[in-house]
Design a protein around this motif. Structure first.
Motif, PDB file in Angstrom:
ATOM      1  N   ASN A  44     -54.969  32.478-101.385  1.00  0.00           N
ATOM      2  CA  ASN A  44     -54.273  31.234-101.705  1.00  0.00           C
ATOM      3  C   ASN A  44     -54.728  30.696-103.064  1.00  0.00           C
ATOM      4  O   ASN A  44     -55.715  31.165-103.643  1.00  0.00           O
ATOM      5  CB  ASN A  44     -54.471  30.191-100.594  1.00  0.00           C
ATOM      6  CG  ASN A  44     -55.927  29.819-100.392  1.00  0.00           C
ATOM      7  OD1 ASN A  44     -56.601  29.359-101.311  1.00  0.00           O
ATOM      8  ND2 ASN A  44     -56.434  30.025 -99.174  1.00  0.00           N
ATOM      9  N   GLU A  79     -36.110  26.145 -96.070  1.00  0.00           N
ATOM     10  CA  GLU A  79     -36.195  26.162 -94.613  1.00  0.00           C
ATOM     11  C   GLU A  79     -34.921  25.629 -93.947  1.00  0.00           C
ATOM     12  O   GLU A  79     -34.721  25.823 -92.747  1.00  0.00           O
ATOM     13  CB  GLU A  79     -37.391  25.316 -94.142  1.00  0.00           C
ATOM     14  CG  GLU A  79     -38.737  25.794 -94.677  1.00  0.00           C
ATOM     15  CD  GLU A  79     -39.878  24.882 -94.253  1.00  0.00           C
ATOM     16  OE1 GLU A  79     -39.740  24.229 -93.185  1.00  0.00           O
ATOM     17  OE2 GLU A  79     -40.877  24.803 -94.980  1.00  0.00           O
ATOM     18  N   TYR A  92     -38.351  21.567 -98.935  1.00  0.00           N
ATOM     19  CA  TYR A  92     -37.870  22.161 -97.688  1.00  0.00           C
ATOM     20  C   TYR A  92     -36.514  22.859 -97.784  1.00  0.00           C
ATOM     21  O   TYR A  92     -36.015  23.350 -96.767  1.00  0.00           O
ATOM     22  CB  TYR A  92     -37.781  21.084 -96.598  1.00  0.00           C
ATOM     23  CG  TYR A  92     -39.111  20.448 -96.282  1.00  0.00           C
ATOM     24  CD1 TYR A  92     -40.131  21.182 -95.671  1.00  0.00           C
ATOM     25  CD2 TYR A  92     -39.371  19.123 -96.621  1.00  0.00           C
ATOM     26  CE1 TYR A  92     -41.356  20.606 -95.389  1.00  0.00           C
ATOM     27  CE2 TYR A  92     -40.599  18.545 -96.343  1.00  0.00           C
ATOM     28  CZ  TYR A  92     -41.587  19.282 -95.733  1.00  0.00           C
ATOM     29  OH  TYR A  92     -42.799  18.707 -95.461  1.00  0.00           O
ATOM     30  N   GLU A 109     -49.196  30.232-101.833  1.00  0.00           N
ATOM     31  CA  GLU A 109     -49.630  29.099-101.008  1.00  0.00           C
ATOM     32  C   GLU A 109     -49.946  29.598 -99.601  1.00  0.00           C
ATOM     33  O   GLU A 109     -49.491  30.670 -99.189  1.00  0.00           O
ATOM     34  CB  GLU A 109     -48.565  28.012-100.979  1.00  0.00           C
ATOM     35  CG  GLU A 109     -47.283  28.421-100.287  1.00  0.00           C
ATOM     36  CD  GLU A 109     -46.347  27.245-100.072  1.00  0.00           C
ATOM     37  OE1 GLU A 109     -45.569  27.302 -99.109  1.00  0.00           O
ATOM     38  OE2 GLU A 109     -46.404  26.278-100.860  1.00  0.00           O
ATOM     39  N   LYS A 110     -50.716  28.834 -98.849  1.00  0.00           N
ATOM     40  CA  LYS A 110     -51.258  29.305 -97.574  1.00  0.00           C
ATOM     41  C   LYS A 110     -50.177  29.760 -96.596  1.00  0.00           C
ATOM     42  O   LYS A 110     -50.335  30.773 -95.903  1.00  0.00           O
ATOM     43  CB  LYS A 110     -52.120  28.213 -96.943  1.00  0.00           C
ATOM     44  CG  LYS A 110     -53.446  27.991 -97.677  1.00  0.00           C
ATOM     45  CD  LYS A 110     -54.309  26.968 -96.978  1.00  0.00           C
ATOM     46  CE  LYS A 110     -55.644  26.799 -97.712  1.00  0.00           C
ATOM     47  NZ  LYS A 110     -56.520  25.803 -97.063  1.00  0.00           N
ATOM     48  N   GLU A 111     -49.079  29.017 -96.533  1.00  0.00           N
ATOM     49  CA  GLU A 111     -48.021  29.376 -95.581  1.00  0.00           C
ATOM     50  C   GLU A 111     -47.397  30.718 -95.947  1.00  0.00           C
ATOM     51  O   GLU A 111     -47.188  31.581 -95.088  1.00  0.00           O
ATOM     52  CB  GLU A 111     -46.947  28.279 -95.566  1.00  0.00           C
ATOM     53  CG  GLU A 111     -45.875  28.509 -94.519  1.00  0.00           C
ATOM     54  CD  GLU A 111     -44.868  27.386 -94.459  1.00  0.00           C
ATOM     55  OE1 GLU A 111     -43.743  27.633 -93.983  1.00  0.00           O
ATOM     56  OE2 GLU A 111     -45.197  26.262 -94.896  1.00  0.00           O
ATOM     57  N   ILE A 112     -47.115  30.920 -97.240  1.00  0.00           N
ATOM     58  CA  ILE A 112     -46.546  32.192 -97.689  1.00  0.00           C
ATOM     59  C   ILE A 112     -47.575  33.308 -97.545  1.00  0.00           C
ATOM     60  O   ILE A 112     -47.235  34.442 -97.182  1.00  0.00           O
ATOM     61  CB  ILE A 112     -46.061  32.074 -99.151  1.00  0.00           C
ATOM     62  CG1 ILE A 112     -44.897  31.088 -99.232  1.00  0.00           C
ATOM     63  CG2 ILE A 112     -45.642  33.432 -99.698  1.00  0.00           C
ATOM     64  CD1 ILE A 112     -44.393  30.841-100.629  1.00  0.00           C
ATOM     65  N   GLN A 127     -49.789  33.650 -95.232  1.00  0.00           N
ATOM     66  CA  GLN A 127     -49.765  34.088 -93.835  1.00  0.00           C
ATOM     67  C   GLN A 127     -48.528  34.925 -93.523  1.00  0.00           C
ATOM     68  O   GLN A 127     -48.607  35.929 -92.813  1.00  0.00           O
ATOM     69  CB  GLN A 127     -49.824  32.867 -92.903  1.00  0.00           C
ATOM     70  CG  GLN A 127     -51.125  32.084 -92.978  1.00  0.00           C
ATOM     71  CD  GLN A 127     -52.330  32.952 -92.651  1.00  0.00           C
ATOM     72  OE1 GLN A 127     -52.337  33.685 -91.660  1.00  0.00           O
ATOM     73  NE2 GLN A 127     -53.356  32.895 -93.495  1.00  0.00           N
ATOM     74  N   GLN A 128     -47.372  34.519 -94.062  1.00  0.00           N
ATOM     75  CA  GLN A 128     -46.146  35.294 -93.846  1.00  0.00           C
ATOM     76  C   GLN A 128     -46.270  36.693 -94.437  1.00  0.00           C
ATOM     77  O   GLN A 128     -45.851  37.673 -93.821  1.00  0.00           O
ATOM     78  CB  GLN A 128     -44.960  34.573 -94.487  1.00  0.00           C
ATOM     79  CG  GLN A 128     -44.548  33.294 -93.788  1.00  0.00           C
ATOM     80  CD  GLN A 128     -43.410  32.601 -94.513  1.00  0.00           C
ATOM     81  OE1 GLN A 128     -42.821  33.151 -95.435  1.00  0.00           O
ATOM     82  NE2 GLN A 128     -43.105  31.367 -94.107  1.00  0.00           N
TER      83      GLN A 128
END
Length: 474
Positions: A89, A377, A374, A46-49, A51-52
């Motif tokens: 992604n 997080e 979440y 997914e996009k957030e992962i 980027q990480q």
């Protein structure tokens, strides 16, 4: 796990791994062999992962491994021979694989594969918004009155539906007739298929309603609604895309068995062609403490609301120290509001509702969707309370349509669909609490007195049953 991933990359052998933990704990085990491989590799996340991985985890690991593999976020076939690690992604990957733009010789590693059915369903779904209706009127200026009149009828019908927690409803016959009349406007517009693609899709979905879930979603506060269509059975839409594509699917949990047969059937994958590996929780370091009271009213009993409120207050009060938060999962909206209010009267600002802003001594009340989204997080809880078992509600149109589909096939819709889904949700929602051997409280007496309760409890093993909650020792 790293050896299994390396083997899959080397032999181009499709693999499914159920890790039992979230990606934050297992990502080095697939990144290391991917970076050391002499071949190009695709990682889908997914996009957030994504980027990480690209900005933090891969550069740090490359420095430690002393590797210089090319890292790219856009797939280009001319880079394949240069040993490239593509990190893309899900949406971009689906665009590539469905349009046959991927080289069949390159291995694809898919992160959080447990979400793949939902991701592909969303990708294949269509949504008609108020802007789309406006555009349709502009495209057919001579039919604007016809469009307005039918939209007014449709709007009136939609807002007569009673409110439900999902604000979503399956289309009924009268609504379907109106939509079919509106979509028929595009029937002869073959030269403008791209502009009218959504309406062309809906025309097909309405005429083949046994293959699609057609429903609408209402935003009552804004006075808007959308018309939605999703495939009923994914495998018929995507089984052709897997041919000769080597995959490594990484997940936290798919099914209780090593070979996730139902998961494979859903996606049109033959798991017999996969090497499958499933990690189980360590019996000593990841043992759960499980509390489930007897002689408790069932959720449909009028006494349940008061009893569950009292029990939750007693459980929260039993916590003598506050080094970890308490999580209370309640999907029923009125019950969620009542318990939040009662807890706030006793514990004040410690109580939060569906909030990410929690501290070590916070008490978070949330629904299961919020927790699943979440939990990685948030601080790891010491006490996780389920007011009821996470059995999906038939009020959700997507769930209701799937159940109706099982009924039409004369299949046991509860044991084949709802129960495995509930067990999967329960498994995924308890992963973080295993790390500190916390307590799970199940306040749904069906776990004691329904035949499927044995399956629920077996899915939570290893655990130690406790008859009271005393968290002072933590």
């Amino acid at each position: 796990m790293a050896r299994m991933v390396a083997r899959g990359l080397r032999l181009k052998r499709s693999t499914i791994i159920q890790t039992g933990v979230n990606y934050q704990q297992y990502y080095p085990s697939y990144l290391t062999p991917a970076l050391l491989s002499s071949s190009s590799v695709i990682i889908v996340a997914e996009k957030e992962i994504q980027q990480q991985l690209v900005k933090e985890k891969i550069p740090r690991l490359q420095q430690w491994l002393n590797t210089h593999k090319i890292i790219a976020t856009n797939y280009k076939q001319d880079l394949i021979n240069n040993s490239t690690l593509y990190v893309i992604n899900h949406h971009d990957w689906l665009d590539l694989i469905i349009n046959h733009l991927l080289d069949n010789d390159i291995v694809t590693i898919i992160e959080e594969a447990e979400n793949l059915p939902d991701i592909i369903t969303k990708y294949l779904s269509q949504e008609i918004t108020s802007q789309d209706w406006y555009n349709l009127g502009l495209f057919f200026p001579h039919h604007q009155n016809f469009i307005r009149e039918n939209l007014a009828k449709l709007t009136k019908l939609i807002y007569t539906h009673p409110i439900n927690p999902y604000n979503s409803y399956l289309l009924e016959e009268e609504e379907t007739i109106i939509l079919r009349q509106l979509c028929n406007l595009v029937e002869n517009e073959k030269n403008h298929q791209k502009v009218l693609a959504k309406f062309i899709h809906f025309q097909k979905a309405l005429s083949e309603n046994k293959k699609y879930i057609n429903y609408f979603t209402v935003n009552r506060s804004q006075g808007t609604f959308t018309i939605n269509s999703s495939p009923l059975e994914l495998r018929f839409s995507i089984n052709h895309i897997w041919k000769n594509v080597p995959l490594i699917l990484l997940s936290n949990y798919l099914e209780s068995q090593k070979y996730p047969i139902n998961y494979g059937e859903c996606l049109g994958l033959n798991v017999d062609n996969f090497t499958c590996l499933k990690f189980s929780p360590d019996g000593e370091s990841q043992n759960l403490n499980l509390y489930f009271p007897h002689n408790f009213p069932f959720p449909n009993n009028p006494e349940f609301q008061n009893r569950v409120t009292q029990e939750i207050l007693a459980l929260v009060s039993s916590l003598k120290i506050n080094h970890h938060p308490i999580i209370i999962i309640i999907d029923d909206v009125p019950l969620q509001a009542q318990i939040t209010s009662n807890l706030a009267a006793y514990f004040g600002s410690r109580v939060q509702l569906n909030s990410l802003n929690i501290g070590e001594n916070s008490i978070l009340v949330c629904d299961i969707k919020f927790w699943l989204n979440y939990q990685s997080e948030l601080l790891t809880p010491i006490l996780l309370i389920f007011a009821t078992l996470p059995i999906p509600s038939l009020e959700n149109p997507l769930i209701g349509a799937q159940v109706a589909h099982y009924k039409n096939q004369k299949k046991d819709w509860f044991r084949l669909y709802l129960l495995p889904l509930a067990i999967k949700i329960l498994q995924q929602s308890t992963m973080s609490i295993r790390k500190n051997q916390g307590v799970i409280a199940l306040l749904d007496n069906r776990v004691n007195y329904r035949s499927y309760g044995v399956n629920i409890l077996r899915s939570l093993e290893p655990y130690a049953k406790i008859n009271y909650v005393d968290l002072y020792w933590q």
